[in-house]
Design a protein around this motif. Sequence first.
Motif, PDB file in Angstrom:
ATOM      1  N   ASP A 170       0.823  -1.221   0.000  1.00 30.11           N
ATOM      2  CA  ASP A 170       0.000   0.000   0.000  1.00 30.11           C
ATOM      3  C   ASP A 170       0.850   1.262   0.000  1.00 30.11           C
ATOM      4  O   ASP A 170       0.523   2.255  -0.654  1.00 30.11           O
ATOM      5  CB  ASP A 170      -0.939   0.016   1.207  1.00 30.11           C
ATOM      6  N   VAL A 171       1.940   1.233   0.737  1.00 30.34           N
ATOM      7  CA  VAL A 171       2.840   2.393   0.784  1.00 30.34           C
ATOM      8  C   VAL A 171       3.567   2.533  -0.552  1.00 30.34           C
ATOM      9  O   VAL A 171       3.700   3.649  -1.083  1.00 30.34           O
ATOM     10  CB  VAL A 171       3.829   2.258   1.964  1.00 30.34           C
ATOM     11  N   GLU A 172       3.989   1.423  -1.110  1.00 31.34           N
ATOM     12  CA  GLU A 172       4.650   1.452  -2.412  1.00 31.34           C
ATOM     13  C   GLU A 172       3.703   1.997  -3.485  1.00 31.34           C
ATOM     14  O   GLU A 172       4.108   2.774  -4.345  1.00 31.34           O
ATOM     15  CB  GLU A 172       5.120   0.049  -2.794  1.00 31.34           C
ATOM     16  N   GLN A 173       2.420   1.646  -3.401  1.00 33.42           N
ATOM     17  CA  GLN A 173       1.441   2.153  -4.346  1.00 33.42           C
ATOM     18  C   GLN A 173       1.305   3.675  -4.236  1.00 33.42           C
ATOM     19  O   GLN A 173       1.194   4.372  -5.236  1.00 33.42           O
ATOM     20  CB  GLN A 173       0.091   1.490  -4.131  1.00 33.42           C
ATOM     21  N   MET A 174       1.346   4.183  -3.010  1.00 37.94           N
ATOM     22  CA  MET A 174       1.289   5.639  -2.803  1.00 37.94           C
ATOM     23  C   MET A 174       2.484   6.314  -3.467  1.00 37.94           C
ATOM     24  O   MET A 174       2.333   7.354  -4.102  1.00 37.94           O
ATOM     25  CB  MET A 174       1.249   5.941  -1.299  1.00 37.94           C
ATOM     26  N   PHE A 175       3.659   5.729  -3.321  1.00 37.20           N
ATOM     27  CA  PHE A 175       4.845   6.275  -3.981  1.00 37.20           C
ATOM     28  C   PHE A 175       4.640   6.289  -5.497  1.00 37.20           C
ATOM     29  O   PHE A 175       4.988   7.263  -6.159  1.00 37.20           O
ATOM     30  CB  PHE A 175       6.087   5.446  -3.624  1.00 37.20           C
TER      31      PHE A 175
END
Length: 114
Positions: A83-88
């Motif tokens: 999920d954090v990688e998707q935000m990036f």
Amino acid sequence: MIHTTKYSPAITIIRPGVERLTAVNAKTFKNEMTALIDDGSAHLIVDFKDVTFLDSSGLGALVGILKRVGNRGYLAVSGLRPDVEQMFRICRMDRVFTIYNDVETAAQTMSENL
């Protein structure tokens, strides 16, 4: 809030110390990181392995830290959860930050490039 570990005298590993880096705590995170940089740490790896959510405030804090480091050092991130990688990726920050799968790889690569 942040937890720091020295990988080597030149490389500092930072763990945000929160599960969610949001508007509630992004300013504190940025202030603590800025103090670390002002104390002489210039080669930093932010390990997000324990962070499950990052909002635009958290990302903004990270960009502010990157600007603070400037040409004096290096800032990388590691351990991004999906999920954090998707935000990036959505914010195209994957083009701004050097991202490693894990902190060990980040530290090894950074130490080889110093």
